[in-house]
Design a protein around this motif. Structure first.
Motif, PDB file in Angstrom:
ATOM      1  N   ARG A  96       0.844  -1.200   0.000  1.00  0.00           N
ATOM      2  CA  ARG A  96       0.000   0.000   0.000  1.00  0.00           C
ATOM      3  C   ARG A  96       0.884   1.256   0.000  1.00  0.00           C
ATOM      4  O   ARG A  96       0.499   2.281  -0.571  1.00  0.00           O
ATOM      5  CB  ARG A  96      -0.916  -0.012   1.223  1.00  0.00           C
ATOM      6  N   PHE A  97       2.052   1.158   0.661  1.00  0.00           N
ATOM      7  CA  PHE A  97       2.983   2.286   0.610  1.00  0.00           C
ATOM      8  C   PHE A  97       3.441   2.516  -0.829  1.00  0.00           C
ATOM      9  O   PHE A  97       3.534   3.668  -1.292  1.00  0.00           O
ATOM     10  CB  PHE A  97       4.191   2.004   1.507  1.00  0.00           C
ATOM     11  N   ALA A  98       3.725   1.432  -1.549  1.00  0.00           N
ATOM     12  CA  ALA A  98       4.114   1.554  -2.952  1.00  0.00           C
ATOM     13  C   ALA A  98       2.987   2.207  -3.758  1.00  0.00           C
ATOM     14  O   ALA A  98       3.245   3.038  -4.654  1.00  0.00           O
ATOM     15  CB  ALA A  98       4.451   0.177  -3.519  1.00  0.00           C
ATOM     16  N   ALA A  99       1.741   1.867  -3.438  1.00  0.00           N
ATOM     17  CA  ALA A  99       0.602   2.476  -4.133  1.00  0.00           C
ATOM     18  C   ALA A  99       0.549   3.976  -3.865  1.00  0.00           C
ATOM     19  O   ALA A  99       0.247   4.782  -4.764  1.00  0.00           O
ATOM     20  CB  ALA A  99      -0.701   1.803  -3.695  1.00  0.00           C
ATOM     21  N   ALA A 225      -5.009   3.384   3.447  1.00  0.00           N
ATOM     22  CA  ALA A 225      -6.354   3.597   2.903  1.00  0.00           C
ATOM     23  C   ALA A 225      -6.412   3.279   1.416  1.00  0.00           C
ATOM     24  O   ALA A 225      -7.510   3.256   0.822  1.00  0.00           O
ATOM     25  CB  ALA A 225      -6.772   5.047   3.132  1.00  0.00           C
ATOM     26  N   LEU A 226      -5.265   3.006   0.789  1.00  0.00           N
ATOM     27  CA  LEU A 226      -5.215   2.727  -0.646  1.00  0.00           C
ATOM     28  C   LEU A 226      -5.167   1.223  -0.893  1.00  0.00           C
ATOM     29  O   LEU A 226      -4.789   0.437  -0.028  1.00  0.00           O
ATOM     30  CB  LEU A 226      -3.974   3.383  -1.266  1.00  0.00           C
ATOM     31  N   ALA A 227      -5.530   0.836  -2.118  1.00  0.00           N
ATOM     32  CA  ALA A 227      -5.427  -0.571  -2.516  1.00  0.00           C
ATOM     33  C   ALA A 227      -3.961  -0.918  -2.723  1.00  0.00           C
ATOM     34  O   ALA A 227      -3.172  -0.084  -3.177  1.00  0.00           O
ATOM     35  CB  ALA A 227      -6.215  -0.808  -3.800  1.00  0.00           C
ATOM     36  N   PRO A 228      -3.544  -2.152  -2.400  1.00  0.00           N
ATOM     37  CA  PRO A 228      -2.139  -2.540  -2.559  1.00  0.00           C
ATOM     38  C   PRO A 228      -1.689  -2.454  -4.020  1.00  0.00           C
ATOM     39  O   PRO A 228      -2.478  -2.674  -4.947  1.00  0.00           O
ATOM     40  CB  PRO A 228      -2.110  -3.993  -2.063  1.00  0.00           C
TER      41      PRO A 228
END
Length: 573
Positions: A96-99, A225-228
């Motif tokens: 998710r951090f990468a997203a 809160a984001l999709a992976p």
């Protein structure tokens, strides 16, 4: 101000505290006109001065705008994320951090730990194939590399001839994305120097602090809160690199795979001071078996880097361990060429004769060995080191605390001697902090003898010397100063002024013996009164005489008028 250097000074914000000089491990600071500036040619980019300066006069170059412009102009920018992101963003899922990073505009997001895997493999190969090399010092930390090249150049030959993890990662990414710009993000200031040195591989380096600011502006403060990101890949055990012993863990695993019977003595050293002590005391020729030293400039490892959030080292290590335990050993068959030959680059060091050093020490008021206190108040470890810094133009004489204290005492003594007043300073308990000789002399022979026995009368009770302590207590209580109040002490008159030094805590008083002048003033007043009285009597007598003469003159004139007045018809004048 050289804002192009990774670390620079803002002179207007410097408050001449010399804290950066004290903390800088290589004294890469010049003090000029009471302002401390970073010397780029001597700096190792550890960032200690940045975290030390209480007034934010030492700054890290902000590259955020340049990276944002790069990402806006190019759609293929790759982000290499330091493995210490696990401690900087605890609880955040890596995918998710990468997203979130892609939301900022990056085309690909990879972990620098991949480059660390490559470095570990290469170092293990060197140690396994060259058992005759008794000492190898890791070149993974750019600050350690700068430290050795500049200040311990004879150990440059012992640096592992391998690129740092970020440069190794850039070379690996170049195979997959030949033309894409690469940006690094992590806790290290030294990476900015690496990007300056090899811009063809590393376009820019951001700190976590800069990244957080960007995330806030872009509204992606919560990556969870984001999709992976479906393209995210877990790295190998290079993910252990940010903590003490993390590189050794990876290198040892590779070394045992290549040389099961080989000998290797691993060591971990963190902190520039610890590393310098080791370099100053270690003789590689005395080693009986190969030694590999993992050297990290930041105490505790990269999780305690200069641009990380304020967290305890133990907490950061645990976060990194939780992330790294999810990874698997990564042993790529084809390694990019990550060889690097490091060359000494000694920092310029001026040498001065003993005569020059002694002359400078004398100018600092240090004429004997005992005068060299080596208190380090100036920021240097010894008085001789300060003298050499002064001769080199990197320090100023007023940095010597003991010298400035001596000057202040001499000036104070000169003022005390020149003052016609008695001066005393007391605390809230009316204990004397300091007084001059005139104060004691004004209070009589006992006080004068006490002063001779103990100059300054420190800690003496003022109430034993002056009966009018209620005036002092009133000023302490109310904070309202007393100006030129005449008081009587032991039959003598004094003009007393009491003022605040530290309101309600410390007050001072000026006393002037005005006995003779008061007597003269009273005598003058009495004489003036006598003159006034005599003058009044004289005036009264003159007025009486004038009045009597005027009456007599009037009678005479009236008689004369009657004698010569005409006689009327009736025979009357």
């Amino acid at each position: 101000m050289d804002a192009l250097a990774p670390i620079y000074s803002v002179e207007a914000q410097c408050r001449d505290c010399y804290k950066c000089v004290r903390r800088c491990p290589v004294k890469a600071i010049r003090v000029e006109n009471d302002h401390a500036v970073v010397l780029p040619e001597a700096c190792i980019y550890c960032g200690t001065c940045v975290g030390t300066c209480p007034n934010h006069a030492k700054m890290v170059r902000d590259d955020l705008m340049g990276v944002r412009n790069l990402v806006a102009a190019r759609k293929d920018v790759i982000l290499s994320v330091a493995p210490s992101f696990a401690s900087e963003f605890p609880g955040v899922d890596p995918a998710r951090f990468a997203a979130a990073m892609k939301r900022l505009g990056f085309a690909q997001v990879r972990e620098t730990a991949v480059g660390a895997n490559i470095v570990s493999r290469k170092v293990a190969e060197l140690m396994a194939r060259s058992p005759g090399h008794r000492l190898q010092i890791s070149s993974a930390c750019p600050v350690v590399v700068e430290l050795i090249q500049r200040y311990h150049p004879k150990f440059t030959a012992y640096l592992t001839p391998v690129d740092s993890p970020i440069i190794a990662h850039c070379k690996a990414l170049r195979r997959e994305f030949p033309e894409a710009p690469i940006v690094f993000v992590g806790p290290c200031v030294g990476k900015k120097h690496e990007s300056d040195s090899q811009p063809d591989l590393l376009s820019a380096a951001l700190t976590f602090e800069e990244l957080r600011r960007w995330m806030l502006m872009a509204g992606v403060e919560d990556p969870n809160a984001l999709a992976p990101d479906p393209e995210y890949r877990l790295p190998g055990d290079g993910a252990y690199y940010p903590i003490e012993g993390g590189m050794l863990r990876s290198v040892e695993r590779n070394f045992r795979a290549l040389a099961p019977q080989g000998e290797l003595q691993p060591m971990t050293l963190t902190g520039v001071g610890t590393i310098r002590t080791m370099l100053e005391t270690l003789d590689p020729k005395t080693l009986e078996q190969p030694v590999f030293i993992e050297a990290l400039a930041c105490p505790g490892g990269c999780v305690c880097g200069p641009k990380t959030r304020t967290r305890c080292a133990a907490g950061g290590m645990l976060d990194v361990l939780r992330h790294a335990k999810r990874t698997l050993p990564d042993d790529p068959e084809e390694l990019p060429d990550v060889g690097h030959h490091y060359r000494p680059a000694p920092a310029a060091e001026e040498r001065f004769s003993e005569e020059e050093i002694q002359a400078t020490l004398h100018a600092l008021g240090k004429f004997r060995k005992e005068d060299e206190l080596n208190c380090a108040g100036c920021g240097y470890d010894s008085c001789r080191a300060l003298a050499c810094a002064i001769l080199a133009g990197n320090a100023e004489p007023q940095m010597c605390v003991s010298r400035m204290r001596q000057i202040a005492l001499k000036q104070s003594s000169a003022i005390d001697r020149a003052l016609p007043y008695g001066l005393v300073v007391v605390d809230r308990q009316l204990r004397i902090i300091e007084c001059n000789e005139r104060f004691a002399a004004q209070l009589g022979e006992p006080a004068k003898l006490a002063y001779e026995a103990k100059p300054g009368l420190r800690d003496a009770d003022l109430a034993r010397l002056i009966p009018q302590t209620q005036l002092f207590l009133k000023v302490l209580e109310t904070g309202e100063e007393l100006i030129r109040r005449t008081v009587e002490i032991e039959g003598r008159l004094f003009s007393l002024s009491i003022f605040n030094v530290d309101a309600h805590e410390v007050i001072g008083a000026l006393m002037l013996d005005v006995t003779e002048s008061e007597r003269n003033r009273k005598a003058l007043i009495e004489k003036a009164r006598t003159v006034v009285t005599n003058t009044a009597k004289t005036v009264q007598e003159i007025a009486f005489m004038l009045g009597r003469n005027a009456a007599e003159s009037e009678l005479i004139l009236d008689s004369a008028v009657e004698m010569f007045a005409p006689i009327d018809a009736e025979g009357e004048p």
